[in-house]
Design an enzyme around this catalytic site. Sequence first.
Site, PDB file in Angstrom:
ATOM      1  N   ARG A  64      28.246  43.769  38.906  1.00 29.95           N
ATOM      2  CA  ARG A  64      27.325  43.312  38.187  1.00 29.95           C
ATOM      3  C   ARG A  64      26.079  44.210  37.577  1.00 29.95           C
ATOM      4  NH1 ARG A  64      30.571  38.962  38.536  1.00 29.95           N
ATOM      5  NH2 ARG A  64      30.431  37.585  40.083  1.00 29.95           N
ATOM      6  N   ASN A  94      33.205  42.906  33.111  1.00 30.90           N
ATOM      7  CA  ASN A  94      32.401  41.756  32.641  1.00 30.90           C
ATOM      8  C   ASN A  94      30.871  41.688  33.153  1.00 30.90           C
ATOM      9  OD1 ASN A  94      33.357  41.308  35.455  1.00 30.90           O
ATOM     10  ND2 ASN A  94      33.564  39.243  35.182  1.00 30.90           N
ATOM     11  N   HIS A 236      45.452  39.698  41.266  1.00 29.89           N
ATOM     12  CA  HIS A 236      45.025  38.386  42.225  1.00 29.89           C
ATOM     13  C   HIS A 236      45.943  37.413  41.925  1.00 29.89           C
ATOM     14  CE1 HIS A 236      42.724  37.260  38.527  1.00 29.89           C
ATOM     15  NE2 HIS A 236      41.757  37.664  38.895  1.00 29.89           N
ATOM     16  N   ASN A 283      38.359  32.244  40.766  1.00 26.76           N
ATOM     17  CA  ASN A 283      39.513  32.356  39.719  1.00 26.76           C
ATOM     18  C   ASN A 283      40.402  33.213  39.822  1.00 26.76           C
ATOM     19  OD1 ASN A 283      37.828  29.984  38.789  1.00 26.76           O
ATOM     20  ND2 ASN A 283      37.052  31.403  37.531  1.00 26.76           N
ATOM     21  N   ASP A 310      38.690  41.773  44.519  1.00 38.49           N
ATOM     22  CA  ASP A 310      37.936  40.832  43.482  1.00 38.49           C
ATOM     23  C   ASP A 310      36.499  40.519  44.049  1.00 38.49           C
ATOM     24  OD1 ASP A 310      37.390  39.543  41.238  1.00 38.49           O
ATOM     25  OD2 ASP A 310      38.767  37.818  41.485  1.00 38.49           O
ATOM     26  N   HIS A 314      27.858  35.827  43.653  1.00 37.15           N
ATOM     27  CA  HIS A 314      26.984  35.041  42.854  1.00 37.15           C
ATOM     28  C   HIS A 314      25.883  34.908  43.795  1.00 37.15           C
ATOM     29  CE1 HIS A 314      29.637  34.785  39.411  1.00 37.15           C
ATOM     30  NE2 HIS A 314      30.623  34.485  40.172  1.00 37.15           N
TER      31      HIS A 314
END
Length: 445
Positions: A64, A94, A236, A283, A310, A314
């Site tokens: 992050r 990301n 994944h 996901n 993965d 959050h």
Amino acid sequence: MSKLLIQQATLVNEGKSFVADVLIEDEKISAVESRISPDSTMEIIDATGLHLLPGLIDDQVHFREPGLTHKADIESESKAAVAGGITSYLEMPNTNPQTTSAAAFQDKLDRADEKSWANYNFLFGGTNDNIEEIRAIDIHKVAGLKLFLGSSTGNMLVDDEEVLEEVFRSTPLRIAVHCEDEQTIRTNLAQHKEQYGDAIPIEKHPVIRSEEACYKSSSKAVALAQKTGARLHVFHLSTAKELALFSNDKPLQDKKITAEVCVHHLWFSDEDYSQKGTHIKWNPAVKKASDRDALWEALNDDRIDVIATDHAPHTLEEKAGNYLQAPSGGPLVQHALLALLHSVKQGKITLEKLVQKACHNPAILFDIAQRGYIRPGYYADLVLVDLNKTYTVTPDNILAKCGWSPFLGQTFDACVEHTLVNGHVAYSKGDFTQRPPVKALNFDR
Ligand code: DOR
């Protein structure tokens, strides 16, 4: 020169388990022998009764930073990783800004150099419009490429078919892909919104992000790799159906198309949504128990090559939203090895296979130099685990910055005792020492 002698651990390495001594001089392993005579210059760890594994190389984490550091950051998450026996990681693009340019990539290297507790490298993000940046990548510096072929956190969907083919043809790097078909998900979501409004039950997540969505996208990626000769790694996997796309007829070194499974898809099933709610919303979605069983089978027969986490934190507040609001992802690096060792105890996988999938194979797949094995001349990235102790995940021993875990309350039948990064004991029995002398991963290519 510093010298550290690890005595009489059971080494798990290259398909074998055997008791031996390991001598570390400075950052590297200098000898592995049945007995090494200690001398007064050596620090000693008596590891009798413990197992010594190569430190895990986690090829899929989201730390992050930059831009999303209210969820996690490189320092907090790499410490959690080290406490969990992970000594090297590949971090995903990301973030904000996205890692889609040479400058953004360099910025991440600089940040990790300053703050990381584990060795690091990053995947470079592909988008619909950065083909020139991809062509210009220095392959000696960058681990690989990451493409989102289904949207997830961070809006990085690559859905231009021509660009996709161009990217597959343009890079010698391994291309790691997130596969979920966007159109299928959108259609399923629209149907569920019509039926439930905002109150879609979390149990519908694997119905919306369905088996079909996964298969459609991963089969397309595999077909494109076959057509273009690209090196493809499908991240994944979550369904039994996709396993037919992967083979075990060659050694990993010769495979162009490879597959990965993550710890949460091996541990949880759709039966857990009622209790865990959005804390197991990922996901791709966690699917049926029969999918989970098939993933274990494919891991054991080598259709699946790598285990990763993965790790995608959050905050609890974000996760507290309803199905539509709660983002997908959760923290895993601290507990992945414990969950896998617990699975060893349950007879789901052998220790040797675990080490192959989580330590050796990521090194092979991404051409990582001098790591992933217990070998003289290799960096001393090592983890000592106790298979006769238990470890319970409680609110006060969670290290991820977000402060929660999908494993909260779980007692694992194993415990990480010490983790060494580049020959330096970075974590020992619940405590951290000084930040180890970490390095960017180098590549043999
Ligand atoms: O569940 C997920 N969360 N899957 C992804 O692919 C991305 C990740 C995230 O970054 O939150």
